[in-house]
Design a protein around this motif. Structure first.
Motif, PDB file in Angstrom:
ATOM      1  N   ILE A   1      46.337  20.690  14.809  1.00 19.98           N
ATOM      2  CA  ILE A   1      46.046  21.456  16.019  1.00 19.98           C
ATOM      3  C   ILE A   1      44.756  20.923  16.616  1.00 19.98           C
ATOM      4  N   ALA A   2      44.806  20.527  17.869  1.00 22.25           N
ATOM      5  CA  ALA A   2      43.672  19.843  18.491  1.00 22.25           C
ATOM      6  C   ALA A   2      42.437  20.734  18.603  1.00 22.25           C
ATOM      7  N   GLU A   3      42.629  21.995  18.876  1.00 18.02           N
ATOM      8  CA  GLU A   3      41.496  22.895  19.113  1.00 18.02           C
ATOM      9  C   GLU A   3      41.682  24.191  18.329  1.00 18.02           C
ATOM     10  N   PHE A   4      40.710  24.509  17.488  1.00 21.13           N
ATOM     11  CA  PHE A   4      40.755  25.745  16.707  1.00 21.13           C
ATOM     12  C   PHE A   4      39.459  26.509  16.899  1.00 21.13           C
ATOM     13  N   SER A   5      39.577  27.811  17.102  1.00 21.13           N
ATOM     14  CA  SER A   5      38.395  28.670  17.145  1.00 21.13           C
ATOM     15  C   SER A   5      38.697  29.966  16.413  1.00 21.13           C
ATOM     16  N   PHE A   6      37.652  30.580  15.884  1.00 20.99           N
ATOM     17  CA  PHE A   6      37.799  31.807  15.101  1.00 20.99           C
ATOM     18  C   PHE A   6      37.027  32.919  15.786  1.00 20.99           C
ATOM     19  N   LEU A   7      37.727  34.007  16.058  1.00 17.84           N
ATOM     20  CA  LEU A   7      37.126  35.179  16.705  1.00 17.84           C
ATOM     21  C   LEU A   7      36.949  36.246  15.642  1.00 17.84           C
ATOM     22  N   LYS A   8      35.733  36.350  15.104  1.00 19.29           N
ATOM     23  CA  LYS A   8      35.479  37.276  14.003  1.00 19.29           C
ATOM     24  C   LYS A   8      35.220  38.680  14.534  1.00 19.29           C
ATOM     25  N   GLY A   9      35.766  39.676  13.829  1.00 22.24           N
ATOM     26  CA  GLY A   9      35.434  41.051  14.138  1.00 22.24           C
ATOM     27  C   GLY A   9      36.640  41.929  14.420  1.00 22.24           C
ATOM     28  N   ASP A  10      36.345  43.185  14.593  1.00 20.51           N
ATOM     29  CA  ASP A  10      37.344  44.189  14.958  1.00 20.51           C
ATOM     30  C   ASP A  10      37.851  43.883  16.364  1.00 20.51           C
ATOM     31  N   ILE A  11      39.130  43.615  16.501  1.00 20.23           N
ATOM     32  CA  ILE A  11      39.687  43.215  17.792  1.00 20.23           C
ATOM     33  C   ILE A  11      39.467  44.285  18.854  1.00 20.23           C
ATOM     34  N   GLU A  12      39.338  45.543  18.423  1.00 15.83           N
ATOM     35  CA  GLU A  12      39.106  46.630  19.372  1.00 15.83           C
ATOM     36  C   GLU A  12      37.670  46.653  19.885  1.00 15.83           C
ATOM     37  N   GLU A  13      36.789  45.861  19.242  1.00 12.43           N
ATOM     38  CA  GLU A  13      35.393  45.819  19.642  1.00 12.43           C
ATOM     39  C   GLU A  13      34.988  44.455  20.191  1.00 12.43           C
ATOM     40  N   CYS A  14      35.969  43.578  20.410  1.00 19.56           N
ATOM     41  CA  CYS A  14      35.669  42.203  20.825  1.00 19.56           C
ATOM     42  C   CYS A  14      35.512  42.040  22.331  1.00 19.56           C
ATOM     43  N   GLY A  15      35.717  43.102  23.093  1.00 20.21           N
ATOM     44  CA  GLY A  15      35.624  42.988  24.550  1.00 20.21           C
ATOM     45  C   GLY A  15      36.807  42.241  25.129  1.00 20.21           C
ATOM     46  N   GLU A  16      36.556  41.505  26.215  1.00 18.80           N
ATOM     47  CA  GLU A  16      37.627  40.734  26.835  1.00 18.80           C
ATOM     48  C   GLU A  16      38.093  39.620  25.902  1.00 18.80           C
ATOM     49  N   LEU A  17      39.394  39.492  25.770  1.00 18.92           N
ATOM     50  CA  LEU A  17      39.952  38.472  24.901  1.00 18.92           C
ATOM     51  C   LEU A  17      40.000  37.131  25.625  1.00 18.92           C
ATOM     52  N   PRO A  18      40.059  36.026  24.874  1.00 23.28           N
ATOM     53  CA  PRO A  18      40.169  34.708  25.512  1.00 23.28           C
ATOM     54  C   PRO A  18      41.355  34.672  26.468  1.00 23.28           C
ATOM     55  N   GLY A  19      41.154  34.109  27.652  1.00 22.25           N
ATOM     56  CA  GLY A  19      42.171  34.148  28.694  1.00 22.25           C
ATOM     57  C   GLY A  19      43.097  32.949  28.697  1.00 22.25           C
ATOM     58  N   SER A  20      44.040  32.981  29.622  1.00 19.76           N
ATOM     59  CA  SER A  20      45.010  31.895  29.853  1.00 19.76           C
ATOM     60  C   SER A  20      45.841  31.580  28.613  1.00 19.76           C
ATOM     61  N   GLN A  21      46.208  32.619  27.857  1.00 17.49           N
ATOM     62  CA  GLN A  21      47.001  32.423  26.647  1.00 17.49           C
ATOM     63  C   GLN A  21      48.489  32.318  26.989  1.00 17.49           C
ATOM     64  N   ASP A  22      49.168  31.379  26.323  1.00 22.51           N
ATOM     65  CA  ASP A  22      50.610  31.234  26.481  1.00 22.51           C
ATOM     66  C   ASP A  22      51.382  32.132  25.523  1.00 22.51           C
ATOM     67  N   LEU A  23      50.701  32.588  24.467  1.00 24.41           N
ATOM     68  CA  LEU A  23      51.324  33.473  23.484  1.00 24.41           C
ATOM     69  C   LEU A  23      50.227  34.233  22.755  1.00 24.41           C
ATOM     70  N   VAL A  24      50.440  35.539  22.597  1.00 25.07           N
ATOM     71  CA  VAL A  24      49.586  36.350  21.721  1.00 25.07           C
ATOM     72  C   VAL A  24      50.496  36.939  20.651  1.00 25.07           C
ATOM     73  N   VAL A  25      50.104  36.800  19.381  1.00 21.76           N
ATOM     74  CA  VAL A  25      50.921  37.295  18.274  1.00 21.76           C
ATOM     75  C   VAL A  25      50.072  38.119  17.319  1.00 21.76           C
ATOM     76  N   SER A  26      50.735  38.998  16.594  1.00 24.30           N
ATOM     77  CA  SER A  26      50.061  39.799  15.571  1.00 24.30           C
ATOM     78  C   SER A  26      51.089  40.263  14.559  1.00 24.30           C
ATOM     79  N   ASN A  27      50.790  40.059  13.281  1.00 24.26           N
ATOM     80  CA  ASN A  27      51.731  40.428  12.219  1.00 24.26           C
ATOM     81  C   ASN A  27      51.098  41.435  11.274  1.00 24.26           C
ATOM     82  N   ALA A  28      51.716  42.605  11.156  1.00 22.49           N
ATOM     83  CA  ALA A  28      51.311  43.629  10.184  1.00 22.49           C
ATOM     84  C   ALA A  28      49.838  44.000  10.320  1.00 22.49           C
ATOM     85  N   THR A  29      49.383  44.168  11.554  1.00 26.22           N
ATOM     86  CA  THR A  29      47.974  44.493  11.811  1.00 26.22           C
ATOM     87  C   THR A  29      47.798  45.736  12.671  1.00 26.22           C
TER      88      THR A  29
END
Length: 254
Positions: free
Chosen positions: A96-124
């Protein structure tokens, strides 16, 4: 739904179990495979430029998704910072050419990274308090017309453990999750399934679901770390016929 979940407690227990999690996450792996199949059905084989994964954990879904689709950029989120390196290694291995890690409670992360082609979540999502707010943020992060695909445990999940005195999380129903999602997205598919794990001995079941690093949340609100002492385990085993099977039901929405 009553109760606010103590996600710091959840994160601490998951951090302790990070190395052993994949071997016991049988249902979560099945959920991840089903999720990848659903993404393939609705997205086809098109290249996914930018992907955001919420609650990536040890990388069960991450690896399956990256093996199935060409992905240029992955942003992986998790409450537990120690997940960064295992996830980075998966991304590196699968080129994967570009990887980044967004640490923390997703409900407290503010605006999420934009221009996403897919958002996924499993058992969370069962751990989150305000799905309406999260779904609105996910919608803003997506390119118009792109997919948000997720699974979540629902009402009835692991109710047998609760009956043994281990407490239980207050889960949403599939209908509740669908109603919230429908405020922000066109629902392409919503389904519920029940997976049943059977353990020949109760102690084996407790070894997986009630090990010391596990967390069980009380449905009446707050979080409770349930410690399975010798007395508690003996009490739970009392009257449990040796050689009989204990079925554990996992209720899943996707």
């Amino acid at each position: 739904m009553s109760g606010v979940k103590d996600k710091m407690l959840v994160g601490e227990r998951f951090r302790r179990a990070l190395c052993s999690y994949p071997e016991s996450a049988v249902v979560q792996e099945a959920m991840a495979r089903e999720l990848v199949s659903m993404v393939r059905l609705h997205a086809g084989e098109e290249r996914l430029g930018r992907v955001l994964e919420i609650g990536a954990g040890s990388g069960l879904l991450t690896e399956l998704l990256l093996e199935a689709f060409p992905v240029a950029s992955l942003t992986a989120n998790d409450l537990v910072g120690e997940c960064r390196e295992p996830l980075r290694e998966i991304a590196r291995r699968l080129r994967i050419a570009e990887f980044s890690f967004l640490k923390g409670d997703i409900e407290e992360c503010g605006e999420l990274p934009g221009s996403q082609d897919l958002v996924v979540s499993n058992a969370t999502l069962q751990w989150l308090n305000d799905l309406d707010k999260l779904f609105a943020a996910v919608r803003r992060s997506l390119v118009p017309g792109k997919l948000f695909a997720f699974t979540s445990f629902t009402v009835g999940n692991m109710e047998e453990i609760a009956m043994l005195g281990g407490g239980g999380l207050s889960y949403r129903t599939t209908e509740e999750i669908g109603e919230i999602a429908g405020r922000h997205f066109e629902l392409l598919e919503l389904k519920e399934s029940r997976e049943q794990l059977t353990f020949p001995r109760l102690v084996r079941c407790l070894a997986i679901f009630a090990r010391p690093e596990s967390t069980v949340l009380a449905g009446s609100g707050g979080a409770e770390a349930v410690i399975w002492t010798l007395w508690r385990t003996t009490a739970a085993c009392f009257g449990y016929r040796e050689g009989s099977a204990l079925p554990i039901a996992r209720s899943i929405a996707c």
